[in-house]
Design an enzyme around this catalytic site. Structure first.
Site, PDB file in Angstrom:
ATOM      1  N   GLY A 178      -4.949   0.284  -9.385  1.00 19.68           N
ATOM      2  CA  GLY A 178      -4.648  -0.036  -7.989  1.00 19.68           C
ATOM      3  C   GLY A 178      -5.170   0.951  -6.962  1.00 19.68           C
ATOM      4  N   GLU A 179      -5.178   2.221  -7.294  1.00 22.87           N
ATOM      5  CA  GLU A 179      -5.428   3.223  -6.264  1.00 22.87           C
ATOM      6  C   GLU A 179      -6.767   3.938  -6.361  1.00 22.87           C
ATOM      7  OE1 GLU A 179      -1.294   4.655  -7.122  1.00 22.87           O
ATOM      8  OE2 GLU A 179      -1.278   4.916  -4.955  1.00 22.87           O
ATOM      9  N   GLN A 209      -9.204  -5.463  -7.365  1.00 28.26           N
ATOM     10  CA  GLN A 209      -8.536  -4.232  -6.927  1.00 28.26           C
ATOM     11  C   GLN A 209      -9.544  -3.207  -6.414  1.00 28.26           C
ATOM     12  OE1 GLN A 209      -5.033  -3.263  -6.760  1.00 28.26           O
ATOM     13  NE2 GLN A 209      -5.253  -5.461  -6.596  1.00 28.26           N
ATOM     14  N   ILE A 247       2.645  -7.082  -6.390  1.00 26.60           N
ATOM     15  CA  ILE A 247       2.431  -6.868  -4.952  1.00 26.60           C
ATOM     16  C   ILE A 247       1.081  -7.416  -4.514  1.00 26.60           C
ATOM     17  CG2 ILE A 247       3.998  -4.922  -4.869  1.00 26.60           C
ATOM     18  CD1 ILE A 247       1.548  -3.056  -4.771  1.00 26.60           C
ATOM     19  N   PHE A 258       0.823  -1.221   0.000  1.00 27.02           N
ATOM     20  CA  PHE A 258       0.000   0.000   0.000  1.00 27.02           C
ATOM     21  C   PHE A 258       0.854   1.266   0.000  1.00 27.02           C
ATOM     22  CE2 PHE A 258      -2.606  -3.151   2.470  1.00 27.02           C
ATOM     23  CZ  PHE A 258      -3.446  -3.466   1.417  1.00 27.02           C
TER      24      PHE A 258
HETATM   25 MO1  MOS Z   1       1.215   3.344  -4.076  1.00 24.33          MO
HETATM   26  S1  MOS Z   1       0.880   4.557  -2.435  1.00 24.33           S
HETATM   27  O1  MOS Z   1       2.145   4.398  -5.064  1.00 24.33           O
HETATM   28  O2  MOS Z   1       2.077   2.049  -3.444  1.00 24.33           O
END
Ligand code: MOS
Length: 738
Positions: free
Chosen positions: A701-702, A635, A468, A242
């Site tokens: 992802g974010e 995700q 990850i 994260f």
């Molecule tokens: Mo993300 S906060 O760029 O792992």
């Protein structure tokens, strides 16, 4: 062309290794003769070490050495690569610039003050508990408010200004001036930070829980004064990060030094308590939002001034206004970022840094402004959304946010709700609906990759990006399968070692967009080699035009004739056809690349027992091409859960007397559990962004963590009439009406 593999749901090619316990993480590697290191951590927030009393500890069974500032080897600091260049492959960035055990100063609680190295983990830990440190304690700065009061704030960069926000605000028909705050949040990935390090013939090797093996390698090369090719950092599997595992932290450097001093492999796993102190966190923020509209509800002035805590040793800034400058159309905009130092460890990027707390403020304020105008928050947004990026004067590369909003609104039944506060009830519960836009940058950054077509008919890919837990292994295989027609099971993917061609860090939601073009380029080069082999005089198609040979299902095609990759190599007695490629950054200057989306949330509030829960989340996300719908949905689901944590539970509490963290464990740092999971309905729009790359995938992802907390806060307001402007939204705050 082969049947499309990209865009089809694919199960993780590494899934079996993970669910069977075969995948080995950083601390799962036991080297022969390995020692274990355990830290002694500062129990004061600020001061000096007067004495390290380690006599008793040294005499305990199995103890090999105890390192501290008095005897630690002299290392070198790494020159700082600024955040804006963090994506280049030669970057050597870390957040905490001070080296471990550099001197006798203590700048934060949980700082390493000694390191016990022993034959077993238990012996190291037992001895660490017996190291007594005498401190000279000083009065620490204990919170952002404390820091702002005593020291003011300093510029954190990356602001934005256009037009004349103040006069436009004063002249406006409707004005809002409110302040939001968010607490320290701690990443807390399942896998704790860990390092297994050893030296061999002047080379340094380590297994590390790292989101960026290339950067980690570069940093250690600087610190230990080695050529980069004498350091190898491996992170084949990571129990997520994260953002906390983007940059090297002191434990990793200390472990490498301990391995050098003892000339034996050394392993360190950070205890969970130290996951809260010495490996980064999302800092506290205070965000003043001033919005103004004309009589038609059109935004005429936006100001987003944010303050975030940093450490006393480093200047990290949470860029909360990064989205505010471009999401809505407005001529007069000011975004500023300031930081102020607190005696805590250095903060760092945490999933959607800046945007996650920033969109809590912006999307809450937009809701407040819409309601002040007597408008439906959906209509208010549709009226005000920017149709181009006004902060840089460029068109969006691809933006389907208006459609996303309509799709999700339809699915949750937004228009059928009763917008009056507290008007929707079911049994003991009051139902509230709220919405919040989500937004995140889209980047493509340089990445090298190697693809090898092998004589046994399989393919091998190597790239120093990491998986990850997001599904990168699978996406690499999909890319090769798409271009070669080889089935997924004949493609081997090797990631997460700095020995492979240097790859992007797994951050910023940019790995998919960056790795696909690199893998595709390397695959095409390998296929071209194969074509050239096939047209050699001893080949299957002597004298044919190599550029005219088609590729299908693992075969080269020359008109009606076809020959498998393996046969081409076999005929030439060659082991492999190898391709290497470096992809570049996205083309700058013509488009603004961002991803868009929206969350709609249904909360249920039982006022009798002050119970609040998120019952349903309906999201529509526009991240360009969806490469693997299974992984992509996963995700967004994970991000929604994290967003619920941010909205309702998460806050690292520091004792107001000592500045020490008090809930530094999983019992008291509350995160969503199974009982907190809502019903989720996720739509992935799947419009390829061909301005970004041939595959059109922007990364996912974010974005899902942004906007969720605001959607919850807005739903809470609809249910309760209480506008909670400070996270998390606890039942205590609801009862007090704060
Ligand atoms: Mo993300 S906060 O760029 O792992």
């Amino acid at each position: 062309m082969s049947e499309s593999v990209i865009g089809k749901p694919q199960r993780r090619i590494d899934g079996r290794l993970k669910v069977s316990g075969t995948a080995r993480y950083a601390a799962d590697h036991a080297m022969p003769g390995m020692l274990y290191a355990y830290g002694v951590y500062s129990t004061i927030a600020k001061g000096r070490i007067l004495a390290i009393n380690d006599q008793q500890a040294k005499s305990m069974p199995g103890v090999v050495t105890i390192l501290h500032h008095g005897n630690f080897p002299r290392l070198h600091r790494t020159p700082e690569t600024p955040m804006v260049f963090a994506a280049i492959l030669s970057a050597a960035r870390l957040d905490e610039r001070r080296l471990p055990f550099e001197d006798d100063r203590v700048s934060y609680p949980g700082q390493f003050v000694a390191l016990v190295v022993a034959e077993s983990f238990e012996q190291a830990r037992a001895a660490a508990y017996r190291v007594n440190v005498d401190y000279e304690s000083a009065e620490p700065v204990k919170s952002l408010a404390d820091a702002l009061r005593s020291q003011g704030a300093r510029e954190g960069g990356r602001g934005h200004a256009r037009g004349t926000p103040e006069p436009a605000f004063q002249a406006a028909a409707m004005r809002l001036d409110v302040t939001y705050s968010t607490p320290v949040e701690t990443h807390n990935p399942m896998e704790m930070h860990a390092t297994t390090a050893w030296w061999q013939d002047g080379r340094l090797f380590l297994y590390e829980a790292s989101q960026a093996v290339t950067n980690h390698r570069n940093v250690l090369a600087n610190i230990f004064d080695l050529p980069p090719d004498r350091v190898e950092v491996r992170a084949p599997f990571i129990g997520s990060g994260f953002g906390s595992k983007l940059w090297p932290w002191p434990h990793s450097i200390a472990t490498c030094a301990a391995a050098k001093v003892t000339n034996r492999p050394v392993q360190l796993m950070l205890p969970r308590a130290q996951m809260f102190t010495t490996v980064g966190h999302r800092p506290e923020t205070l965000q003043r939002m001033r919005l103004a509209t004309n009589a038609q509800g059109k935004l005429v002035s936006i100001r987003h001034e944010s303050y975030s805590s940093t450490s006393t040793t480093d200047a990290y800034t949470e860029a909360c206004g990064g989205v505010t400058k471009s999401l809505y159309s407005c001529a007069n905009v000011l975004v500023s970022h300031k930081n102020s130092p607190v005696n805590r460890g250095t903060p760092t990027s945490m999933r959607a840094p800046g945007a996650a707390p920033g969109l809590f403020a912006l999307e809450s304020a937009i809701d407040e402004m819409a309601l002040a105008n007597g408008m439906d928050p959906l209509d208010f947004r549709q009226l005000n959304l920017a149709t181009r990026d006004e902060s840089v004067g460029l068109p969006w590369s691809s933006n389907h946010l208006p459609e996303a909003i309509n799709v999700a609104a339809e699915r949750i039944g937004w228009r059928q709700r009763n917008p009056a506060i507290g008007s929707m009830r079911e049994g003991d519960e009051i139902i509230g609906y709220g919405m919040g836009a989500c937004n995140w940058d889209a980047y493509q950054v340089p990445t090298d990759a190697r693809v090898i077509l092998r004589a046994d008919g399989t393919a091998l890919a190597q790239c120093a990006v990491q998986d990850i837990g997001t599904g990168t292994y699978t996406i690499v295989a999909q890319t090769i399968s798409q271009l070669t027609g080889l089935p997924m099971e004949r493609i081997e993917v090797q990631l997460g070692s700095s020995a492979y061609p240097p790859g992007a860090m797994s951050g910023g939601s940019w790995v998919t967009a960056s790795v696909m073009p690199a893998i595709a380029g390397a695959t095409r080069q390998a296929l071209n080699k194969l074509r050239e082999y096939a047209v050699l005089s001893g080949g299957q198609f002597p004298g044919a035009d190599a550029t005219k040979l088609d590729v299908q299902d693992g075969y080269l095609l020359n008109g009606e004739q076809r020959v498998s990759f393996a046969e081409v190599l076999g005929k030439q007695r060659l082991a492999r056809a190898e391709g290497n490629f470096q992809s570049g950054p996205a083309k700058a200057g013509e488009h603004s690349f961002r991803s868009f989306g929206v969350h709609f949330v249904e909360v249920r509030w039982d006022p009798g027992i002050s119970r609040l829960r998120v019952a349903r989340v309906v999201s529509a996300i526009d991240v360009g091409k969806v490469v693997n719908p299974l992984a992509a949905r996963n995700q967004v689901e994970g991000a929604i859960v994290m967003g619920i944590g941010m909205a309702l539970f998460e806050a690292t509490e520091h004792d107001p007397r000592s500045g020490l963290p008090v809930n530094n464990n999983f019992a008291e740092y509350a995160v969503p559990v199974h009982a907190d999971q809502p019903e989720m309905d996720i739509t992935l729009l799947d419009y390829p962004d061909l301005n970004l790359s041939e595959f059109g995938a922007r990364g996912i992802g974010e974005i899902g963590v942004t906007g969720l907390a605001a959607a919850v806060a807005n739903a809470v307001y609809h249910a309760t009439g209480k506008r909670i402007r400070s996270l998390p939204i606890t039942k205590e705050k609801l009862m007090a009406g704060l």
